[in-house]
Design an enzyme around this catalytic site. Structure first.
Site, PDB file in Angstrom:
ATOM      1  N   GLU A 302     -23.651 -70.849   7.370  1.00  0.00           N
ATOM      2  CA  GLU A 302     -22.551 -71.427   8.151  1.00  0.00           C
ATOM      3  C   GLU A 302     -21.304 -70.542   7.994  1.00  0.00           C
ATOM      4  OE1 GLU A 302     -20.150 -75.726   8.228  1.00  0.00           O
ATOM      5  OE2 GLU A 302     -20.972 -74.934   6.350  1.00  0.00           O
ATOM      6  N   LYS A 362     -23.657 -78.539  15.308  1.00  0.00           N
ATOM      7  CA  LYS A 362     -23.601 -79.527  14.222  1.00  0.00           C
ATOM      8  C   LYS A 362     -23.327 -80.911  14.787  1.00  0.00           C
ATOM      9  CE  LYS A 362     -21.449 -80.255   9.676  1.00  0.00           C
ATOM     10  NZ  LYS A 362     -20.455 -79.733   8.717  1.00  0.00           N
ATOM     11  N   CYS A 413     -24.570 -77.715   6.442  1.00  0.00           N
ATOM     12  CA  CYS A 413     -23.712 -78.158   5.343  1.00  0.00           C
ATOM     13  C   CYS A 413     -24.008 -79.596   4.926  1.00  0.00           C
ATOM     14  CB  CYS A 413     -22.241 -77.956   5.726  1.00  0.00           C
ATOM     15  SG  CYS A 413     -21.126 -77.893   4.292  1.00  0.00           S
TER      16      CYS A 413
END
Length: 557
Positions: A302, A362, A413
């Site tokens: 990321e 995301k 994440c």
């Protein structure tokens, strides 16, 4: 008609049972109970990385059930809040390292509020027979709510996430993280049966000792049975659901590192991109020299490119050069400029021949980190909300991507902490799980270790290899049985190339999805309602005995 004796029948029996349980006073005075709540919270914290003292996770459920016995729901809530604060404040210190004390304390106390509800519920079910079972279920229910509310929830600190090295971890393959939590909590709550108030009538010492020894033996056996079952189920799992079998793919993981830690790590965005390009070029040299096998795909983390390669030709050229040098597609973590003031946190498949292709956006941006909910309201508490000038928009589709002949499931994440987001990519056919993450903001704290522990549970839960690619660490490859095959250190350039298993089989946990969590939470909720109803009838019977007898008499007949 005589009214001197209580009526027979189910209602009377329930009421009598409730009176017996309610009549038990607290086992300890309030100051001691508060101290034990603090100890319980600290024990929970020590069960998680970086300490990893996983047996201590059972101490929290043990003490909470113990100190709420004979206390009201309100007192239970207060003790739960104390335990929650003692747990979350040290566990989440990494959130305040760079953004200040106020966000850290606010988040920790918000999570502790769920423990307050847990304490209240535990005090209520303490009045029922089989209280350890209902109390363990309440831990699952609390975590289920905390994982969803508010703003999509914050699942950090679930009991199951601290058990990657424990016998309990194998339960994840059958019921996911919720079943691991239940097993840990049940082990702790069962041990409360060793602590009981003296009998109302005195017995002879000769008569008490054998019974006492039998009780200790039975309770200890029951407490040991739960992790013991975990050890037993791990054996068949090692040969079936969690075995490494399946087609192999050669995967390279790149950790380029960042110029510095903290919130301003991306002030030198081009330096971060160049670091990842450089590590990929070095890997390409080793491949061309025959020192390293050529990868089928390369994983960047990321924020590897916080410069939008669709808007910046120089960034696109740098990524394209790296992909051509390694002669393999790269999954690039990038920040994309969106419409107006919005951004997108994405993983882009960058082919060495055709360039950028499929992507994943995301789906669960972090509130207060990637977008600011109710910005004008929270500005009253801190002007730091305006440090986040642009909000990230969530994606809509699961991150199932075909990269270099591998069907992988991408989560970015903190998304690894959410059961549904991980389950959906496996349901979509992912044979390999990838966690693209950037932990540079949190420096040399426990955040990276805690996130890696989550990835290990996900590997066991779904029987998949998990590849963690972190901008500054910890990057790792986790085998389907939760074993860490290799890992990096924090804030060092690092790369790894190796063969990993692609799995298409599904575990019981994958097939059941959220069913175990919902079932355990529903049973615990039903126990709370039953205890409240029984308690209400008990109070009513004590206040209006004649009315209850007349009302219940015909039913008894």
């Amino acid at each position: 008609m005589s009214v001197s004796s209580p009526p027979a029948g189910p209602t009377a029996a329930c009421g009598s049972s409730a009176q017996v349980h309610a009549s038990r006073g607290p086992l300890s005075p309030a100051p001691v109970a508060v101290l034990l709540a603090l100890i319980g919270g600290l024990a929970l914290w020590l069960a998680f990385p970086p300490f990893g003292l996983w047996p201590l996770a059972a101490v929290g459920p043990f003490l909470l059930l113990l100190i709420t016995r004979g206390r009201s729901a309100l007192a239970g809530a207060a003790l739960g809040m104390v335990m929650g604060a003692a747990f979350f404040l040290p566990l989440l210190t990494w959130t305040g390292i760079f953004v200040g004390d106020l966000p850290w304390v606010a988040l920790s106390l918000a999570q502790a509020a769920f423990c307050a509800a847990l304490g209240a519920g535990t005090a209520v079910v303490n009045r029922l027979p089989a209280a350890p079972v209902w109390a363990a279920g309440l831990w699952v229910a609390q975590e289920a709510l905390r994982s969803r509310l508010p703003f999509g929830g914050f699942p950090w600190g679930r009991l199951g996430f601290g058990q990657a090295d424990a016998p309990f971890a194998s339960f994840a393959a059958y019921g996911g993280v919720p079943l691991v939590t239940f097993a840990v909590a049940l082990t702790g709550t069962v041990l409360t049966l060793l602590v009981r108030r003296p009998a109302m009538s005195r017995r002879s010492a000769a008569g008490q000792q054998p019974a006492s020894r039998r009780r200790w033996a039975l309770v200890c056996a029951a407490a040991a049975a739960v992790p013991g079952v975990g050890v037993l189920v791990e054996l068949p799992l090692a040969g079936s659901q969690l075995s490494a079998g399946g087609e192999l793919a050669t995967v390279a993981v790149i950790q380029g590192n960042v110029p510095r830690s903290g919130l301003d790590f991306n002030a030198q965005r081009r330096a971060v991109l160049d670091n990842h390009v450089e590590q990929t070029l070095l890997l390409a040299e080793r491949v061309d020299g025959g020192l390293t096998p050529r990868p089928d795909l390369v994983i960047w983390p990321e924020n590897a490119s916080d410069i939008d390669p669709f808007q910046n030709p120089d960034a696109a050229a740098a990524i394209d050069g790296a992909a051509r040098a390694i002669a393999a597609p790269i999954l690039v973590g990038a920040v994309l400029d969106g419409p107006g003031r919005y951004l997108t946190n994405a993983g882009i498949v960058w082919d060495p021949v055709s360039g950028p292709g499929a992507s994943y956006a995301k789906r669960h941006p972090v509130p207060f980190g990637e977008y600011m909910p109710a910005r004008s309201f929270f500005r009253f508490f801190s002007e730091q909300v305006d440090l986040l000038r642009r909000d990230f928009l969530p994606g809509t589709d699961p991150g199932v991507l075909d990269v270099g002949g591998v069907r992988l499931g991408d989560v970015i994440c903190f998304e690894v902490a959410y059961d549904g987001l991980v389950s959906e990519v496996v349901d979509g056919g992912a044979s390999l799980l990838v966690v693209q993450t950037n932990n540079a903001t949190f420096g040399y704290t426990a955040e990276s270790e805690q996130q890696l522990a989550m990835s290990r549970l996900r590997a066991i839960e779904h029987g998949r290899t998990v590849v963690v690619a972190a901008t500054s660490g910890i990057s790792a490859v986790v085998a389907p049985d939760g074993t860490v095959v290799d890992r990096s250190e924090l804030f060092t350039p690092w790369s790894l190339t190796g063969a990993v298993a692609q799995r298409t089989q599904t575990t019981t946990a994958t097939r059941l999805g959220s069913t175990p969590e919902l079932a355990l939470a529903a049973i615990a909720g039903a126990a709370v309602l039953a205890a409240l109803v029984i308690d209400r009838r008990s109070r009513r019977a004590r206040t209006h005995p004649e009315h209850d007898i007349e009302e219940e008499g015909p039913h008894d007949l």
